[in-house]
Enzyme design. Structure first.
Site, PDB file in Angstrom:
ATOM      1  N   GLN A  31     -19.150  -8.025 -49.282  1.00 26.82           N
ATOM      2  CA  GLN A  31     -18.392  -6.704 -48.753  1.00 26.82           C
ATOM      3  C   GLN A  31     -17.313  -7.897 -48.225  1.00 26.82           C
ATOM      4  OE1 GLN A  31     -21.444  -6.805 -48.284  1.00 26.82           O
ATOM      5  NE2 GLN A  31     -22.459  -4.740 -48.799  1.00 26.82           N
ATOM      6  N   ARG A  60     -18.048   3.145 -52.200  1.00 28.70           N
ATOM      7  CA  ARG A  60     -18.328   2.909 -51.404  1.00 28.70           C
ATOM      8  C   ARG A  60     -18.102   2.920 -50.262  1.00 28.70           C
ATOM      9  NH1 ARG A  60     -16.258  -0.396 -49.059  1.00 28.70           N
ATOM     10  NH2 ARG A  60     -18.200  -1.196 -47.304  1.00 28.70           N
ATOM     11  N   GLY A  61     -18.964   3.115 -49.186  1.00 26.15           N
ATOM     12  CA  GLY A  61     -18.251   3.260 -47.510  1.00 26.15           C
ATOM     13  C   GLY A  61     -18.946   4.579 -47.803  1.00 26.15           C
ATOM     14  N   ALA A  62     -19.507   4.830 -46.312  1.00 28.25           N
ATOM     15  CA  ALA A  62     -20.392   6.678 -45.710  1.00 28.25           C
ATOM     16  C   ALA A  62     -19.406   7.480 -45.614  1.00 28.25           C
ATOM     17  CB  ALA A  62     -20.914   6.186 -44.333  1.00 28.25           C
ATOM     18  N   ASP A  92     -23.766   1.366 -38.791  1.00 24.76           N
ATOM     19  CA  ASP A  92     -24.355   2.975 -39.973  1.00 24.76           C
ATOM     20  C   ASP A  92     -25.197   3.528 -39.109  1.00 24.76           C
ATOM     21  OD1 ASP A  92     -24.116  -0.377 -40.909  1.00 24.76           O
ATOM     22  OD2 ASP A  92     -23.933   1.895 -42.866  1.00 24.76           O
ATOM     23  N   ARG A 108     -26.581   9.076 -53.652  1.00 23.00           N
ATOM     24  CA  ARG A 108     -26.985   7.635 -52.780  1.00 23.00           C
ATOM     25  C   ARG A 108     -27.802   8.793 -51.653  1.00 23.00           C
ATOM     26  NH1 ARG A 108     -23.566   3.768 -51.833  1.00 23.00           N
ATOM     27  NH2 ARG A 108     -25.139   2.768 -50.678  1.00 23.00           N
ATOM     28  N   ASN A 114     -26.406  -2.181 -37.847  1.00 21.17           N
ATOM     29  CA  ASN A 114     -24.836  -2.490 -39.143  1.00 21.17           C
ATOM     30  C   ASN A 114     -25.494  -3.506 -40.239  1.00 21.17           C
ATOM     31  OD1 ASN A 114     -22.312  -1.994 -39.751  1.00 21.17           O
ATOM     32  ND2 ASN A 114     -22.375  -3.539 -39.045  1.00 21.17           N
ATOM     33  N   LYS A 115     -24.610  -3.739 -41.171  1.00 19.71           N
ATOM     34  CA  LYS A 115     -24.777  -4.580 -42.119  1.00 19.71           C
ATOM     35  C   LYS A 115     -25.637  -6.082 -41.675  1.00 19.71           C
ATOM     36  CE  LYS A 115     -24.192  -3.711 -45.020  1.00 19.71           C
ATOM     37  NZ  LYS A 115     -23.551  -3.601 -46.447  1.00 19.71           N
TER      38      LYS A 115
END
Lengths: 337, 337
Positions: free
Chosen positions: B192, B48-50, B233, B86, B243-244
């Site tokens: 996370q 995971r993680g773009a 993001d 995804r 962002n998150k």
């Protein structure tokens, strides 16, 4: 649907409690008929919430006669047992001292102690219930209509002998036929918001939406929240408010979006001996609470943890404090104590 | 101690990944030798993680030859399989399109496709690693010395092909012999911060303290945090940052206490086509993520859940944006994209 009742007398005058450690999965009531069983229930958080702990201890003390003659000496020994369960809870000590005085008065008058103790425990409970009702009435008047209330932690029926403190205005509005709903922060690390607040509101028929704590700022930005209402563990003379960790961040976000931030608490929460929030000691709790949940580990063992149980919201961020003696501006709250 | 490496080639040119779903309890590496196995690893968040997703998909595409002749047709079919894992990840599509172009060029030149694909995947990875290094260098210069950095979510080595974005300045300072430590928000609902950020920093020898998200405001008030650094993001043309979820509340608290709030992200995160944060669509995710905790139910079934995956921090709360092309004031960030 009624508001859940976390404590009661059984038909035989034992103490019935809702085991809050099992919520929301299991709604189990325990009938406790010894002082030790009540002490264990308080120690292990089956019964929690400062007002409810005081009531449970008072009711528990009436069980002293089940294991021998209810002498004043036996009452004082049982009081010490109950008082040692949560050494920092102010209501616990206050309730037990009141019970001991009543027992001493009855002994001096040559009366049977047990009926006197039962009357005093019931009085403590009744007064707490009435306090909740008054907070509910004052808060409902302040809000004045349909509302979406955001709250943090659990200052509801499960923490008191009545309809709670922060949730009292919600129940009062709901009873009055207003459309009222709640956004509940889950309240890490112990999840009192998702486990307890969401459960008791659902049981009472009040719609509730659970969010992670980090979502509160975004929710307040959405514009649909009428007001924030939280409880308080201690209110300083200048109106600074100590409450469950996470409250302060919610207050900052409420201010950023012009949403009223209310604190609802019994007037006994105001401590005139504490001039401001900087003098309120903040308990730090065990690392495992943050590193995991219900025994399931999340953080690696090498990581440190910082786990303060409370934070302080400065008076400047508090719109008003709703007490059983009325609604106060934070700077005037010393007048309520 | 080295920064953990979440992806690698095996000696036989298969793809080795660290299974991030098992962290921090178990550090297990999986050797994947089919396109489908890589697709499954991306879909199930093992990777995971773009940026890392883009690298993994590019490396996965080189495995096309293991199940038949590596024709351009087979490459495009495999690319569709990987691209469907995804659907919202921008880097994933970008990396796969780049791989398809390289395959088409090789086919047009009559070259063997597999060496070309391996070279392109390695280039994508190398460029990402270099991008992380540059962010680290610019960020370390900006901070300029010993530091306690508060971060949210994981924008570290586990999300990229190098030393991360938000954590890159931390690793750069650590390598330079500075005393640097991190306060990591646990980052509910998916944790996370406690699961990934705390793990990778511990492995690299950087001291880390995990806090619940609601503790960030109190920690910033303490006065010992040098700066906040978070990833992004998407960054709008006016400097608003998606962002998150939970980032915005941290930004409000940082502003309240005069703590610099930095965003660290590749310049490719800046989207000139998005004028401001209000135009950034916010994905809402499944209720169970908030209602439970690593598969263990916390909220009652009757409760609703609101679970936005991201929030938007307005440019006015961002002190500076650290990119691989330098440090920008939020209002100037369009120049980085």
């Amino acid at each position: 649907m009624p508001v859940p009742r976390p404590i009661d007398w059984t038909p035989t005058r034992a103490v019935r409690i809702l085991d809050q450690t099992l919520l929301p999965d299991t709604e189990r009531y325990l009938d406790l008929d010894t002082v030790d069983a009540v002490a264990e229930a308080i120690r292990t958080l089956r019964v929690r919430g400062a007002p409810l702990i005081g009531i449970a201890a008072a009711m528990g003390l009436t069980l002293v006669s089940r294991e021998g003659p209810a002498t004043l000496e036996a009452v004082c020994a049982a009081s010490r047992t109950l008082g040692a369960t949560r050494p920092t809870a102010v209501n616990l000590r206050w309730a037990l001292e009141r019970m001991e005085r009543r027992a001493a008065d009855a002994a001096a008058a040559g009366d049977d102690l047990v009926p006197a103790l039962r009357a005093e425990a019931t009085a403590i409970w009744d007064e707490d219930r009435a306090m909740c009702e008054r907070i509910g009435r004052f808060g409902a008047e302040l809000i004045g209509g349909d509302a979406l209330v955001l709250t943090h932690c659990n200052a509801g029926a499960l923490a008191t002998g009545g309809i709670g403190t922060a949730l009292a205005p919600v129940y009062a509005l709901h009873d009055a036929g207003r459309r009222v709903a709640v956004v509940a922060d889950e309240t890490r690390p112990l999840l009192q918001g998702s486990r307890l607040t969401a459960w008791e509101l659902s049981r009472a028929g009040v719609p509730v939406t659970v969010i992670a704590d980090g979502m509160a700022a975004s929710r307040l930005r959405l514009g649909d929240v009428t007001c924030v209402i939280v409880g308080a563990d201690r209110i300083a003379a200048n109106g600074d408010v100590a409450n469950k960790i996470g409250t302060y961040g919610v207050a900052l976000a409420a201010r950023a979006h012009g949403v009223p931030f209310y604190v609802a608490a019994p007037s006994s929460t105001v401590d005139p001996a504490t001039p401001d929030g900087a003098r309120i000691p903040i308990e730090e709790r065990a690392a495992w609470e943050v590193a995991g949940w219900r025994g399931h580990q999340a953080a690696p063992a090498e990581a440190q943890v910082w786990n303060p149980a409370f934070d302080v919201t400065p008076a400047a961020l508090v719109t008003a404090i709703i007490t059983d003696r009325g609604v106060f501006a934070p700077r005037d709250v010393a007048g309520a104590g």
